[in-house]
Design a protein around this motif. Sequence first.
Motif, PDB file in Angstrom:
ATOM      1  N   GLY A 242       9.502   0.905 -10.620  1.00 35.01           N
ATOM      2  CA  GLY A 242       8.519   1.986 -10.669  1.00 35.01           C
ATOM      3  C   GLY A 242       8.879   3.153  -9.794  1.00 35.01           C
ATOM      4  N   THR A 243       7.842   3.945  -9.517  1.00 36.01           N
ATOM      5  CA  THR A 243       8.059   5.241  -8.871  1.00 36.01           C
ATOM      6  C   THR A 243       7.659   5.248  -7.395  1.00 36.01           C
ATOM      7  OG1 THR A 243       5.897   5.872  -9.724  1.00 36.01           O
ATOM      8  CG2 THR A 243       7.801   6.552 -11.001  1.00 36.01           C
ATOM      9  N   GLY A 244       6.818   4.299  -6.970  1.00 36.06           N
ATOM     10  CA  GLY A 244       6.368   4.280  -5.574  1.00 36.06           C
ATOM     11  C   GLY A 244       6.573   2.900  -4.984  1.00 36.06           C
ATOM     12  N   LEU A 245       7.240   2.854  -3.821  1.00 37.76           N
ATOM     13  CA  LEU A 245       7.606   1.549  -3.269  1.00 37.76           C
ATOM     14  C   LEU A 245       6.387   0.731  -2.828  1.00 37.76           C
ATOM     15  CD1 LEU A 245       9.997  -0.217  -2.734  1.00 37.76           C
ATOM     16  CD2 LEU A 245      10.378   0.956  -0.558  1.00 37.76           C
ATOM     17  N   ASP A 246       5.375   1.391  -2.216  1.00 33.95           N
ATOM     18  CA  ASP A 246       4.205   0.643  -1.734  1.00 33.95           C
ATOM     19  C   ASP A 246       3.511  -0.109  -2.871  1.00 33.95           C
ATOM     20  OD1 ASP A 246       4.754   1.601   0.746  1.00 33.95           O
ATOM     21  OD2 ASP A 246       2.796   2.552   1.081  1.00 33.95           O
ATOM     22  N   ASP A 247       3.313   0.594  -3.988  1.00 34.18           N
ATOM     23  CA  ASP A 247       2.638  -0.040  -5.128  1.00 34.18           C
ATOM     24  C   ASP A 247       3.444  -1.233  -5.648  1.00 34.18           C
ATOM     25  OD1 ASP A 247       0.567   1.707  -4.981  1.00 34.18           O
ATOM     26  OD2 ASP A 247       1.097   2.872  -6.770  1.00 34.18           O
ATOM     27  N   LEU A 248       4.773  -1.089  -5.674  1.00 30.46           N
ATOM     28  CA  LEU A 248       5.621  -2.179  -6.173  1.00 30.46           C
ATOM     29  C   LEU A 248       5.579  -3.378  -5.226  1.00 30.46           C
ATOM     30  CD1 LEU A 248       8.744  -0.192  -7.398  1.00 30.46           C
ATOM     31  CD2 LEU A 248       6.894  -1.137  -8.776  1.00 30.46           C
ATOM     32  N   LEU A 249       5.663  -3.082  -3.919  1.00 27.57           N
ATOM     33  CA  LEU A 249       5.623  -4.179  -2.947  1.00 27.57           C
ATOM     34  C   LEU A 249       4.288  -4.914  -3.018  1.00 27.57           C
ATOM     35  CD1 LEU A 249       7.351  -2.458   0.116  1.00 27.57           C
ATOM     36  CD2 LEU A 249       8.249  -4.370  -1.245  1.00 27.57           C
ATOM     37  N   LEU A 250       3.190  -4.128  -3.204  1.00 30.87           N
ATOM     38  CA  LEU A 250       1.880  -4.772  -3.305  1.00 30.87           C
ATOM     39  C   LEU A 250       1.804  -5.643  -4.556  1.00 30.87           C
ATOM     40  CD1 LEU A 250      -1.006  -5.038  -2.161  1.00 30.87           C
ATOM     41  CD2 LEU A 250      -1.675  -3.190  -3.713  1.00 30.87           C
ATOM     42  N   ALA A 251       2.269  -5.108  -5.683  1.00 29.58           N
ATOM     43  CA  ALA A 251       2.233  -5.880  -6.930  1.00 29.58           C
ATOM     44  C   ALA A 251       3.050  -7.170  -6.775  1.00 29.58           C
ATOM     45  CB  ALA A 251       2.778  -5.039  -8.088  1.00 29.58           C
TER      46      ALA A 251
END
Lengths: 564, 370
Positions: A242-251
């Motif tokens: 994806g485009t944002g690391l925080d969102d990916l790490l949370l998912a």
Amino acid sequence: MPKIEVHENLFNSLLGTPYTDEQLEAVFPVAKAELDGHDVAEKLYKIELNDTNRPDLWSAAGVARQLVSYRDKTIARYDFFSTAEEEIDSGGRRLVVHESAALVRPFSIGFAATGKVVDEEILLNLIQSQEKLCNNFGRKRKTIAMGVYRSDMITYPVHFEGADPDKAHFVPLHMDEDLTLREICAKHPKGLEYGPIVADKPVFPFLYDDANEVLSFPPVINSARIGAVEVGDEHLFFEFSGTGLDDLLLAASIVACDCADMGFTILPVRCEFPYDTDYGREITVPYYFQQPAACELGFLRKMLGDALSGEQVVDALRHMGVFALVDEKMVYITVPEYRNDFLHPVDIVEDVMIGHGLENFAPELPNDSTVGRITEEEAFARKVKEIMVGLGFQEMMYNYLGSKREYIENMHVDGSDYIQIANPMSENYEYVRPSVIPSLLESESVSGHAVYPHQIFEVGKVAFLDDTDNSGTTTRNYLGFLGASSDMGFNQLSSQISTLFYFLNREYVMRDMADPRFIGGRCGKLVSKGVEVGIFGEVHPAVLESWGITMPTVACEIDLDLLK
Amino acid sequence: MVAAKVLEKASVEALDESALNEEERDFVAKNSKKRGAAGSPLKTIEREEVFFTLTDAGANAKAALLAANITGEELGSVTTSMLSSGSWKRASFRPYSLNTPPARLIPGRRNPYGSYLQWVKDKLCSLGFEEFDGPLVENEFWNGDALFMPQFHSARDIHDVYYVKNPSHAKQIEEPYLSQVAQTHENGWSTGSRGWRYSFDHEFTRRQVMRSQGTVLSAKTLPHAKVPGKYFGVARCFRYDQVDATHGADFYQTEGIVLGKDVNLKTLLGLLKMFAEEVAGAEEVKYVPGYFPFTEPSIEVHIKHPVLGWFELGGSGIFRPEVTKALGIDVPVLAWGLGIDRMALMHLGLNDLRELFTPDIESVRMRRGN
């Protein structure tokens, strides 16, 4: 709002003890969940989740985790998270992001899981988690796409790059043909659906292993081999791009915690980037990236209107599965691995409220004395309505959106100053109402069966273009009224207008006008204090014909904001 | 001569058949026609005698009329000449039947849905709320940004909100609110929040939409609101939805705010209880945690209605500091919305939202509130 379906067996095993529907309904508010239904034959719970900022709750494991925390006052612990300080051994599993990925989709992370045989319930649950995370939280895969693969077929490291869409190729899931990435966008159903996310980029995202076996074309489709997870598989690899690391790490954290709750062992993967990220160039996933949060106790007590003790606050948070400490002034929390919704201290306040139990806060009436009043426009509208009712008119209320046919074609006007909707759902709702008269004529056109005479009115809003306003539009409060009967005509309308203005205590004069909506010489403008405030007249037979009206009809429309 | 004798008698008066002898009768029969006497000297006239007598019921009626002094000379409609001449003094008035079905009248009338909304407005005024209102066309700034909904929020999608085609963008957004809101989204500004951590789009924020939630008006009221203050509005809103029995293309939302140094969760619950009892006539009230992007904490209020049973009356919460501080307000603000259409439908005996705005004149004419 996300809705999920959860299999009874899986849910009960996660909860530890089965609940009746009534018990679930009673305890669900803790997770801002609602029991939407219980299909006893299929053994499925249908659950609606109201918190769009808590993606961790959109799965059987997530809801169960929250309920168990609340019931047992326990905090779920997970030992597979790396942090900035401490890295968990990734056993040689690596995911390498290539420089070219920056041109299309800069981040890809992943982890593996093993030790549990995928059964049908788990498979459905995984597919559902993927769908909810990617559609609702990941904006239809734009910011998060997730893939599940057969880890035992993978030769690590896995590679993520921006590939030439006309050269990179593989056999996609649910197809037999070997296709290039661009062909997949044109031919595969998922390509048609999600291809547009990357279609305008010079390279397309491409995920493959060290033996050049393809995993997928994120965010579009998995390969038919490594990407075809089935019941009976035991070794899984999860990848998030994806485009944002925080969102990916949370998912990734959410899915890892869910898998651990369902009995899997989580195997970390070291993810390597060719560029700097907020957490360095090498991140071992699952990775705990959240910062601690805090809230002043004084603020918390003021917001809740209750002098909770520090101990009560810690206790309430524990019910929510949140570890907390207090001193004299502050409460400090460790944000759970699967959450990232503590933006402001008020977010801690809410968790304390839910954990303490809403029923433990007694309602109080606000003390402040304030004066109630309606707007001037509403007061004037009421005066107008009273006079219109006295004149024998029936008040109507209409929708404010309509079609080109109703507002423009049937009215024989050009509609050049009308407000058009850019994305109408149907041509029936394509324009904002510029005038009350089309609404009144629509009534007339569908009411031939109603006893005559017809005398109807509405006081409501209209809107049209107006360059002098910041929005380029203006919204006005209008009175519109209409009369229709075999002997309805100019004289009666003129008397009604005269009576209306007399009781509103406003002077007016009538001035000639040419208006295709009315019969020439039998219509005019209403001018009050030198300002045009309205129009009136016998509706032109050509307009009546367009509406399919066969009864003589008169109409009048007045801008009440100008008259008030 | 029978003939001469009969003709002579018949020329004076009609002969009675029973008074003739057989010979005479024979002559008459041969020389008369039953219809049209042309060409024959005599014609036969047949007569029937009918006698009427009163039945017992008739006799009773006659006795009753005589007893009531009614003669058949009674007066009908009262006329001006009757009144000016005083002729009514010499007669009595004919009584009218009380049970004749009356003719239908078409009165001038308010729309019962409008009357219901007015009742709600008056109720809220009586509870100390001041009404607000605003334009139908809004921009993304007020419709979402000012409410701390991130610009990528799913409810702001092209499939949820109607965009205005032309002009597609507002000329400008009022400062300092634009800068404050933009920074709040990006990094929290001075609100105590960490923000949504993305780059705020200054072009997107000017894009114009049809107002999709009444809370827009609450936000717009904040910069110039009084403290303490209570405000409400009944706002027409627009959603990109398939129109059916439970979704209209446009509909009313009833929303408001309460500003005060000392408002908090407990006063929010108290406010909801007051609405539940005063506006909805609730028998029981239940509160559950809710979620709205612009409030924290958020509460849903469910009520037990005497007719409708349990249902969700409304949503509420305390505005996030990211909303209030960015708009220049430093006190807590309670925000609430009530779903009154459900009660309006019940009040009007309807079960389809589309009916509230029907163009059908007869249907509206016949509509009554309960």
